[in-house]
Design a protein around this motif. Structure first.
Motif, PDB file in Angstrom:
ATOM      1  N   UNK A  80       8.507   0.461  -7.641  1.00 57.42           N
ATOM      2  CA  UNK A  80       9.319  -0.745  -7.661  1.00 57.42           C
ATOM      3  C   UNK A  80       8.443  -1.982  -7.712  1.00 57.42           C
ATOM      4  N   UNK A  81       8.874  -2.977  -8.469  1.00 60.08           N
ATOM      5  CA  UNK A  81       8.048  -4.173  -8.642  1.00 60.08           C
ATOM      6  C   UNK A  81       8.051  -5.083  -7.423  1.00 60.08           C
ATOM      7  N   UNK A  82       9.002  -4.915  -6.527  1.00 59.36           N
ATOM      8  CA  UNK A  82       9.047  -5.702  -5.307  1.00 59.36           C
ATOM      9  C   UNK A  82       8.294  -4.930  -4.220  1.00 59.36           C
ATOM     10  N   UNK A  83       7.037  -5.325  -3.988  1.00 57.57           N
ATOM     11  CA  UNK A  83       6.160  -4.630  -3.042  1.00 57.57           C
ATOM     12  C   UNK A  83       6.292  -5.293  -1.674  1.00 57.57           C
ATOM     13  N   UNK A  84       6.573  -4.495  -0.661  1.00 64.19           N
ATOM     14  CA  UNK A  84       6.899  -5.015   0.661  1.00 64.19           C
ATOM     15  C   UNK A  84       5.962  -4.480   1.730  1.00 64.19           C
TER      16      UNK A  84
ATOM     17  N   UNK B   6      10.574  -1.731  -3.942  1.00 66.86           N
ATOM     18  CA  UNK B   6      11.961  -1.695  -4.408  1.00 66.86           C
ATOM     19  C   UNK B   6      12.023  -2.167  -5.845  1.00 66.86           C
ATOM     20  N   UNK B   7      13.030  -1.696  -6.565  1.00 69.88           N
ATOM     21  CA  UNK B   7      13.379  -2.281  -7.853  1.00 69.88           C
ATOM     22  C   UNK B   7      14.865  -2.623  -7.802  1.00 69.88           C
ATOM     23  N   UNK B   8      15.154  -3.922  -7.913  1.00 72.63           N
ATOM     24  CA  UNK B   8      16.526  -4.399  -7.805  1.00 72.63           C
ATOM     25  C   UNK B   8      17.004  -4.958  -9.135  1.00 72.63           C
ATOM     26  N   UNK B   9      18.252  -4.743  -9.430  1.00 73.18           N
ATOM     27  CA  UNK B   9      18.891  -5.393 -10.564  1.00 73.18           C
ATOM     28  C   UNK B   9      19.284  -6.813 -10.158  1.00 73.18           C
ATOM     29  N   UNK B  10      19.756  -7.589 -11.133  1.00 77.29           N
ATOM     30  CA  UNK B  10      20.068  -8.996 -10.886  1.00 77.29           C
ATOM     31  C   UNK B  10      21.166  -9.173  -9.855  1.00 77.29           C
ATOM     32  N   UNK B  11      22.041  -8.178  -9.693  1.00 76.90           N
ATOM     33  CA  UNK B  11      23.135  -8.303  -8.726  1.00 76.90           C
ATOM     34  C   UNK B  11      22.757  -7.803  -7.340  1.00 76.90           C
ATOM     35  N   UNK B  12      21.472  -7.426  -7.147  1.00 70.30           N
ATOM     36  CA  UNK B  12      21.004  -6.983  -5.845  1.00 70.30           C
ATOM     37  C   UNK B  12      21.139  -5.496  -5.603  1.00 70.30           C
ATOM     38  N   UNK B  13      21.726  -4.769  -6.534  1.00 75.74           N
ATOM     39  CA  UNK B  13      21.803  -3.315  -6.374  1.00 75.74           C
ATOM     40  C   UNK B  13      20.461  -2.686  -6.720  1.00 75.74           C
ATOM     41  N   UNK B  14      20.220  -1.494  -6.211  1.00 75.22           N
ATOM     42  CA  UNK B  14      19.003  -0.764  -6.553  1.00 75.22           C
ATOM     43  C   UNK B  14      19.133  -0.234  -7.972  1.00 75.22           C
ATOM     44  N   UNK B  15      18.165  -0.578  -8.808  1.00 72.93           N
ATOM     45  CA  UNK B  15      18.215  -0.174 -10.216  1.00 72.93           C
ATOM     46  C   UNK B  15      18.082   1.337 -10.345  1.00 72.93           C
ATOM     47  N   UNK B  16      18.759   1.942 -11.327  1.00 75.12           N
ATOM     48  CA  UNK B  16      18.664   3.396 -11.496  1.00 75.12           C
ATOM     49  C   UNK B  16      17.295   3.822 -11.964  1.00 75.12           C
TER      50      UNK B  16
ATOM     51  N   UNK C 261      16.803   9.133  -4.871  1.00 79.83           N
ATOM     52  CA  UNK C 261      17.706   7.994  -4.720  1.00 79.83           C
ATOM     53  C   UNK C 261      17.665   7.440  -3.301  1.00 79.83           C
ATOM     54  N   UNK C 262      17.579   8.312  -2.307  1.00 82.73           N
ATOM     55  CA  UNK C 262      17.554   7.843  -0.920  1.00 82.73           C
ATOM     56  C   UNK C 262      16.277   7.083  -0.608  1.00 82.73           C
ATOM     57  N   UNK C 263      15.143   7.548  -1.126  1.00 82.34           N
ATOM     58  CA  UNK C 263      13.893   6.814  -0.940  1.00 82.34           C
ATOM     59  C   UNK C 263      13.939   5.489  -1.696  1.00 82.34           C
ATOM     60  N   UNK C 264      14.481   5.500  -2.918  1.00 87.39           N
ATOM     61  CA  UNK C 264      14.555   4.273  -3.716  1.00 87.39           C
ATOM     62  C   UNK C 264      15.405   3.208  -3.045  1.00 87.39           C
ATOM     63  N   UNK C 265      16.363   3.617  -2.214  1.00 93.22           N
ATOM     64  CA  UNK C 265      17.231   2.673  -1.521  1.00 93.22           C
ATOM     65  C   UNK C 265      16.657   2.200  -0.194  1.00 93.22           C
ATOM     66  N   UNK C 266      15.485   2.704   0.220  1.00 92.12           N
ATOM     67  CA  UNK C 266      14.818   2.133   1.379  1.00 92.12           C
ATOM     68  C   UNK C 266      14.842   2.942   2.650  1.00 92.12           C
ATOM     69  N   UNK C 267      15.246   4.218   2.614  1.00 94.51           N
ATOM     70  CA  UNK C 267      15.308   5.011   3.838  1.00 94.51           C
ATOM     71  C   UNK C 267      13.924   5.500   4.237  1.00 94.51           C
ATOM     72  N   UNK C 268      13.364   4.904   5.276  1.00 99.11           N
ATOM     73  CA  UNK C 268      12.072   5.315   5.831  1.00 99.11           C
ATOM     74  C   UNK C 268      11.857   4.569   7.132  1.00 99.11           C
ATOM     75  N   UNK C 269      11.099   5.175   8.041  1.00100.50           N
ATOM     76  CA  UNK C 269      10.754   4.528   9.301  1.00100.50           C
ATOM     77  C   UNK C 269       9.434   5.041   9.817  1.00100.50           C
TER      78      UNK C 269
END
Length: 570
Positions: A223-227, A201-211, A168-176
């Motif tokens: 995640x479909x949003x490749x950054x 990332x994979x985001x739901x329509x409301x901007x939350x990280x999808x489960x 969950x922490x990786x899915x929410x973007x924690x990395x440097x």
């Protein structure tokens, strides 16, 4: 450093999440992987450098700061925000130091679940490694303090490493990113350097990280949003003929990056552990989760050219419903040449780094990676598994007398391991693979933070030597300073990136599923390496520091589901 002091200093350079932030771009709606519609930021914006973690020290050779993992909202546009978890409010922040520098970082945990900071690829004392048994509770703090030794130069990274809530922490973007510079850079000043942190990332329509879905747990989340550096498909404008140094980190949980650059050859000059000895030209490069690559590219002399660095499809043994993006080319970075004169080619030094072959091993071990679904047994398709090997006693010593190889060659163990079929399996004394608690206690904390840690987890175990990870359990025991040779066997139908803490290793030989052992054509220092289905690798390594060191699959979900173990080094 107390929290008030940190906030006072960090305000000098904190990322302002405004309309100018990397993700605050015009967005469009798109259906993603059967989830609710999500917002995608627009691509094509200029590539931005990584935001920096501020050094609060005024003393030369000392990096002093704090990391505050916590929830932050990143504007996406159209009154929508992505609700992420970030270090210091920054997407993919950078810490930059030099060999010999002292690092003094205080972690202040602003999450509602425990966390750690793991310094991936850095040779730190074991007490500073940020492992699960040193987790920091919500609202608590912890100091990380060490010095970067000689030979530690390279592009490393940092990320959480608790157990049970890591995915969950990786899915929410924690990395440097953690860049350690050498005392003197060998590359000419004309080379233009860019650090590229690739995440998704994979985001739901409301901007939350999808489960997480069941497919995420079985395969590793993509995640479909490749950054790239927190941007979608950024653009890099350069003069024709420019020599680029692209230093990449694959910070994705499960996505493999099969890198190609249109109409260009890639030249590999460094890996996880820093520069290799000589450049190696490549048409493409497979960069697996956790790996880093140091690439040179001489850009075309064509003016006003358009070239795409992209990740191409890689078959890694997907289980379950197959998302459409697996079969699509995923753009990462657009390189545009300006309407200007061409820069001349850059001459490289004859030798870049130094990778001395390790000596003959005093210990040989076998490590087997498998997955098991209840009622189906091992997914080994008749290739044999470690369960047939005799078990060692408590402590898991799996040693055999070292064989006689070609001591001075680049790949000095290209022949089959001497007596490898009879090397003992490190089992015994710690219980069965099933029934191990993978972190249910920690999971309960995460559930109230908006994303259940156990929802969607399939009934599958990912195992090392027939066992799932257990906190405090020790699979192997070794001695500091002793050369070890590990034969790692991926006895499964899917790829696994294998990562070792506390040291770097050399891949000295490989063996495909039904092939013969082949010597590695050249050596590099690695801490993460991919194993294709039923592939075997021979790794040589030395643990310099005592302590309990982890080794595991770096597909985050596989690690969480048990594909992790510990070696105790005395």
């Amino acid at each position: 450093m107390n929290r008030r002091e940190f906030l006072r200093y960090s305000a000098l350079g904190g990322l302002v999440l405004s309309a100018a932030s990397p993700m605050a771009l015009a967005a469009s709606r798109q259906q993603l992987h059967g989830m609710a519609p999500a917002m995608l930021p627009e691509g094509g914006q200029p590539l931005r450098p990584l935001p920096r973690i501020n050094n609060l020290s005024e003393t030369a050779g000392r990096f002093h700061s704090a990391l505050t993992p916590g929830p932050h909202s990143v504007p996406l546009g159209d009154d929508l925000e992505a609700r992420l978890w970030l270090y210091n409010g920054k997407v993919a922040p950078l810490i930059e130091v030099r060999e010999g520098d002292e690092l003094d970082i205080t972690l202040i945990n602003e999450l509602e679940q425990q966390t750690t900071v793991h310094w991936h690829g850095v040779p730190v004392p074991q007490a500073q490694d940020g492992v699960p048994w040193d987790a920091v509770a919500p609202g608590e703090s912890r100091r990380y303090h060490y010095t970067f030794p000689e030979g530690s130069a390279g592009l490393h990274w940092f990320h959480p490493h608790p157990h049970g809530v890591l995915a969950t922490q990786i899915a929410h973007g924690l990395a440097g990113a953690l860049l350690v510079r050498p005392p003197r850079d060998l590359l000419p000043v004309e080379v233009e350097e860019h650090l590229l942190v690739v995440s998704d990332l994979r985001l739901a329509a409301n901007g939350s990280v999808a489960p997480h879905t069941a497919e995420d747990w079985m395969n590793g989340r993509e995640g479909e949003l490749l950054l790239v550096n927190g941007q979608r498909e950024p653009r890099l404008d350069v003069a024709p003929g420019t020599t680029l140094r692209l230093r990449l980190i694959n910070a994705c949980a499960g996505r493999y990056l099969r890198l190609r650059l249109d109409e260009h050859q890639l030249t590999l000059i460094g890996t996880d552990g820093g520069l290799i000895e000589r450049p190696h030209p490549l048409e493409e490069l497979l960069l697996t989760p956790g790996e880093r690559a140091d690439l040179l590219v001489r850009v075309s002399e064509q003016a006003e050219g358009r070239f795409q660095l992209a990740s191409h499809p890689h078959e890694r043994g997907w289980m379950g419903t197959r998302p459409s993006h697996l079969d699509q080319v995923a753009p990462l970075l657009a390189i545009h040449t300006l309407d200007s004169g061409a820069h001349p080619a850059v001459a490289l030094p004859e030798r870049l780094g130094r990778v001395e072959p390790l000596g003959e091993p005093g210990v040989q071990r076998r490590v087997e990676l498998t997955e098991v679904m209840p009622g189906h047994g091992h997914h080994d398709e008749g290739h044999g598994h470690a369960g047939n090997m005799p078990e060692a006693g408590h402590g898991g010593m799996a040693s055999a007398p070292a064989g006689h190889g070609d001591h001075g060659s680049m790949a000095s163990a290209g022949h089959a391991a001497h007596g490898s079929d009879s090397m003992p399996h490190a089992g015994g004394g710690h219980g069965a693979a099933h029934g191990v608690d993978h972190g249910a206690a920690q999971a309960g904390q995460g559930a109230r933070h908006g994303m259940s840690e156990t929802a969607g987890r399939p009934a599958v175990d990912f195992l090392i030597n027939g066992r799932a990870f257990g906190m405090g359990e020790v699979l192997f025991e070794g001695q500091a300073g002793e050369v070890e040779e590990w034969e790692v066997f991926n006895n499964s139908h899917m790829d696994h990136p294998f990562h070792v803490h506390g040291t770097h290793f050399q891949v000295i030989a490989t063996r495909a599923a039904d092939g013969e052992w082949r010597e590695a054509p050249w050596l590099a220092w690695k801490d993460t390496v991919n194993l294709a289905p039923y592939q075997r690798l021979k790794l040589r390594l030395v643990f310099r520091e005592p302590g309990d060191w982890l080794f595991h699959c770096h597909i985050i979900e596989h690690e969480e589901l048990g594909m992790m173990a510990t070696i105790r080094v005395s």
